[in-house]
Design a protein around this motif. Sequence first.
Motif, PDB file in Angstrom:
ATOM      1  N   ILE A   1       0.841  -1.198   0.000  1.00  0.00           N
ATOM      2  CA  ILE A   1       0.000   0.000   0.000  1.00  0.00           C
ATOM      3  C   ILE A   1       0.874   1.245   0.000  1.00  0.00           C
ATOM      4  CG2 ILE A   1      -1.900   1.148   1.158  1.00  0.00           C
ATOM      5  CD1 ILE A   1      -2.512  -1.464   2.539  1.00  0.00           C
ATOM      6  N   ALA A   2       2.017   1.160   0.711  1.00  0.00           N
ATOM      7  CA  ALA A   2       2.880   2.341   0.829  1.00  0.00           C
ATOM      8  C   ALA A   2       3.365   2.812  -0.540  1.00  0.00           C
ATOM      9  CB  ALA A   2       4.053   2.040   1.749  1.00  0.00           C
ATOM     10  N   PHE A   3       3.603   1.874  -1.474  1.00  0.00           N
ATOM     11  CA  PHE A   3       4.060   2.290  -2.812  1.00  0.00           C
ATOM     12  C   PHE A   3       3.022   3.199  -3.467  1.00  0.00           C
ATOM     13  CE2 PHE A   3       6.486  -1.917  -2.859  1.00  0.00           C
ATOM     14  CZ  PHE A   3       7.629  -1.298  -2.398  1.00  0.00           C
ATOM     15  N   ALA A   4       1.757   2.721  -3.457  1.00  0.00           N
ATOM     16  CA  ALA A   4       0.705   3.537  -4.071  1.00  0.00           C
ATOM     17  C   ALA A   4       0.495   4.822  -3.274  1.00  0.00           C
ATOM     18  CB  ALA A   4      -0.588   2.737  -4.152  1.00  0.00           C
ATOM     19  N   MET A   5       0.588   4.699  -1.940  1.00  0.00           N
ATOM     20  CA  MET A   5       0.408   5.877  -1.080  1.00  0.00           C
ATOM     21  C   MET A   5       1.490   6.915  -1.364  1.00  0.00           C
ATOM     22  SD  MET A   5      -1.516   7.066   1.406  1.00  0.00           S
ATOM     23  CE  MET A   5      -2.160   5.879   2.572  1.00  0.00           C
ATOM     24  N   ALA A   6       2.710   6.432  -1.636  1.00  0.00           N
ATOM     25  CA  ALA A   6       3.801   7.366  -1.937  1.00  0.00           C
ATOM     26  C   ALA A   6       3.421   8.226  -3.137  1.00  0.00           C
ATOM     27  CB  ALA A   6       5.092   6.591  -2.209  1.00  0.00           C
ATOM     28  N   LEU A   7       2.858   7.599  -4.168  1.00  0.00           N
ATOM     29  CA  LEU A   7       2.465   8.360  -5.356  1.00  0.00           C
ATOM     30  C   LEU A   7       1.370   9.365  -5.019  1.00  0.00           C
ATOM     31  CD1 LEU A   7       4.202   6.265  -6.788  1.00  0.00           C
ATOM     32  CD2 LEU A   7       2.434   6.067  -8.531  1.00  0.00           C
ATOM     33  N   VAL A   8       0.405   8.921  -4.199  1.00  0.00           N
ATOM     34  CA  VAL A   8      -0.691   9.818  -3.812  1.00  0.00           C
ATOM     35  C   VAL A   8      -0.141  11.025  -3.052  1.00  0.00           C
ATOM     36  CG1 VAL A   8      -2.708  10.027  -2.309  1.00  0.00           C
ATOM     37  CG2 VAL A   8      -2.502   8.074  -3.811  1.00  0.00           C
ATOM     38  N   ILE A   9       0.782  10.745  -2.106  1.00  0.00           N
ATOM     39  CA  ILE A   9       1.313  11.848  -1.301  1.00  0.00           C
ATOM     40  C   ILE A   9       2.195  12.758  -2.139  1.00  0.00           C
ATOM     41  CG2 ILE A   9       2.769  12.419   0.696  1.00  0.00           C
ATOM     42  CD1 ILE A   9       1.622  10.100   2.169  1.00  0.00           C
ATOM     43  N   ILE A  10       2.963  12.173  -3.062  1.00  0.00           N
ATOM     44  CA  ILE A  10       3.794  13.012  -3.938  1.00  0.00           C
ATOM     45  C   ILE A  10       2.898  13.947  -4.754  1.00  0.00           C
ATOM     46  CG2 ILE A  10       5.309  12.967  -5.972  1.00  0.00           C
ATOM     47  CD1 ILE A  10       6.555  10.423  -4.789  1.00  0.00           C
ATOM     48  N   SER A  11       1.705  13.463  -5.111  1.00  0.00           N
ATOM     49  CA  SER A  11       0.802  14.315  -5.893  1.00  0.00           C
ATOM     50  C   SER A  11       0.090  15.335  -5.010  1.00  0.00           C
ATOM     51  CB  SER A  11      -0.227  13.464  -6.633  1.00  0.00           C
ATOM     52  OG  SER A  11      -1.300  13.139  -5.769  1.00  0.00           O
ATOM     53  N   GLY A  12       0.418  15.369  -3.712  1.00  0.00           N
ATOM     54  CA  GLY A  12      -0.147  16.387  -2.828  1.00  0.00           C
ATOM     55  C   GLY A  12      -1.456  15.997  -2.167  1.00  0.00           C
ATOM     56  N   GLU A  13      -1.828  14.724  -2.257  1.00  0.00           N
ATOM     57  CA  GLU A  13      -3.062  14.280  -1.612  1.00  0.00           C
ATOM     58  C   GLU A  13      -2.715  13.249  -0.539  1.00  0.00           C
ATOM     59  OE1 GLU A  13      -6.045  15.473  -2.418  1.00  0.00           O
ATOM     60  OE2 GLU A  13      -5.488  16.607  -4.198  1.00  0.00           O
ATOM     61  N   ILE A  14      -3.733  12.651   0.097  1.00  0.00           N
ATOM     62  CA  ILE A  14      -3.477  11.598   1.069  1.00  0.00           C
ATOM     63  C   ILE A  14      -4.668  10.651   1.052  1.00  0.00           C
ATOM     64  CG2 ILE A  14      -4.520  12.679   3.108  1.00  0.00           C
ATOM     65  CD1 ILE A  14      -1.908  11.714   4.620  1.00  0.00           C
ATOM     66  N   ASP A  15      -4.457   9.390   1.393  1.00  0.00           N
ATOM     67  CA  ASP A  15      -5.556   8.426   1.453  1.00  0.00           C
ATOM     68  C   ASP A  15      -5.532   7.737   2.811  1.00  0.00           C
ATOM     69  OD1 ASP A  15      -7.444   6.513   1.224  1.00  0.00           O
ATOM     70  OD2 ASP A  15      -6.766   5.718  -0.686  1.00  0.00           O
ATOM     71  N   LEU A  16      -6.445   8.170   3.698  1.00  0.00           N
ATOM     72  CA  LEU A  16      -6.477   7.582   5.039  1.00  0.00           C
ATOM     73  C   LEU A  16      -7.421   6.393   5.128  1.00  0.00           C
ATOM     74  CD1 LEU A  16      -6.511  10.829   7.215  1.00  0.00           C
ATOM     75  CD2 LEU A  16      -4.623   9.272   6.845  1.00  0.00           C
ATOM     76  N   SER A  17      -8.046   6.024   3.994  1.00  0.00           N
ATOM     77  CA  SER A  17      -9.065   4.979   4.067  1.00  0.00           C
ATOM     78  C   SER A  17      -8.506   3.581   3.788  1.00  0.00           C
ATOM     79  CB  SER A  17     -10.186   5.275   3.068  1.00  0.00           C
ATOM     80  OG  SER A  17      -9.724   5.089   1.751  1.00  0.00           O
TER      81      SER A  17
END
Lengths: 334, 326
Positions: free
Chosen positions: A67-83
């Motif tokens: 999950i962290a790999f995909a989360m890294a991309l989300v966070i790099i794009s300036g968003e976050i996914d807490l779900s």
Amino acid sequence: MAETQLTPRHIPDRLEGRGARLLKSWESLLFVVACLIFLGNSLASPYFLDPWNLSDATFNFTEKAMIAFAMALVIISGEIDLSVASVIALASTAMGYAVQLGFDTPALVAIGLSVGLICGAINGLLITGLGLPSIVVTIGTMSLFRGLSFIILGDQAFTGYPDSFSWFGQGYVWWVFSFEFTLFVMLAVVYGVVLHKTNFGRAVYAIGNNQTAALFSGIRVGRIKFILFLLTGLMAGLASICLTSRLGSTRPSIALGWELEVVTMVVLGGVNILGGSGTIPGVVLAALIMGMVTFGFGLLNVPGIVMSIFIGLLLISVIALPILWRRARRRLAH
Amino acid sequence: MMAKFLKNRELLLVGAIGVLLALITWRFPPFVAPANLARVYNDTSILIILALGQMAVILTRCIDLSMAANLALSGMVAAMLNAASPGLPIPLVILAAVALGTVLGMINGALVWKLDIPPIVVTLGTLTIYRGLIFLLSDGKWINAHQMSDAFKALPRDALLGFPVLSWLSLVMIALVFLLMSRTALGRAFYAVGGNPHAAVYTGIDVGRTRFSAYCLSGALAGLSGYLWVSRYAVAYVDIAAGFELDIIAACVIGGISIAGGIGTVAGAVLGALFLGVIKNALPVINISPFAQMAISGTVIIIAVAVNARAERRKGRVILRKAEAV
């Protein structure tokens, strides 16, 4: 989060302007930390260096790292996914429900992955379609998805998974290398290539650095963000398959609190929480560090919650040290 | 007229709570009996106190994910103090809890202020550290009702003019935070820093110090809630209020406090918390499984954000409207 949307973007001087040299030093810092922990572990316990033990240790981080790999991309794009942790629970619940109806392994895998994708799509639609802040939307869907699992399961547990299903969490592909670890390595390569070698990856960085500029330069910001949330959903579905298979049962409290651990892993890996910078190798190293710390403390019979103190301190100090270091050097220069 | 009503988030929330109460009354009339409503308010008091602190932090464009962990640690220390020396006056115990909570908040604030670490990272880190510290302190053991003195347990329940002290305390906190927000320079600074940090600097406001103060406030309120929580439920253990940080943020978001900073009112925070409190208390009585509670509050959060988002959008010179929308 708030900073990403409103302030004129302050340039993350850790990474930009000084280029890849400092970027490398960030990862070498993580690498040194990882080596020290490895050394510490092997000195602390004679059982650590056993290959089977080391292989077991990988289960401490592989599912979260996916999950962290995909989360890294989300966070790099300036968003976050807490779900994400709730998606794990919902996917696991759906698979457990399917088992009661007599579905077999291939169907279970398909169900797990599609639940993940659907949850990701819901997040993506709410965030990109309605233009809502992702931190709030995913806090909402986090309760929603977890709540659905509670409605379906109550205080029950689903068990009785078919034997063939257990391979995903317990099977070995080659000698001591578990299926999960192999998957982790493959995903690391895939995400590394996608983020660092493709136009898609460059677009993700561009969005994180300046969304408006990215849009003006022809990047389909909304579509890319939607894909990123699909990815975190899919990875949560995948992690759910591995975790459910490893535990052999589904409870509504499965993977509780994982969202914060995944975010910690990503941030520890050097991804700027405000977006715009970070690398996959950093996340891989952070995953290894967190996994080894958990395992090492386990060998020493230190309770898991004490390890969380260490992870918290590590998180804050790893972020603070470069800042203090830069400040000290500036003071010396004057 | 209607448009104006829709734009006023507090009125909208009052309306929403009214509709909610009407729906509940339709299924279960005794719910709106004054005594029951007072009980619902009392049940929500701790969430209200916490939401006030979180509001101050969110106003300055920060976030405090460590509030629930702070509550648990302060509560555990208060319970341990009481268990170790039952003779210690309760005001002193409360003072200790508030002081400890403030110190924990100061740690967050100092890291954000002096080291410029993003607030979400700082509080994510301290969240796990504070929880871990509770374990180290308590050795993982529970402190149960029989280890606490009667005075310790009684205070939040004691009736004063017909209402429990817990309710009164939350009202006092609402009044104090309201005064702080509307009548003091610090309150104005919270809004200024969140509204535009750069402009705030030029008006002579120290952005870092203001954020630090916001964290001190949220820490102090978390410390107070820590005592209230353990004394009310008469138990202290490592995992109390686990995950509650998200409820607190949810209350703020429902109350129309912009996660992007600078927008929000005390009334909003209180109403947001009350909205969650009403839902939580109403579900069992109208025969909806308590297991549905999370799903419902999640849906409510999403709807609330969707409604608020329109008003929240920043005005300014936008060349390409779509760029600001995504």
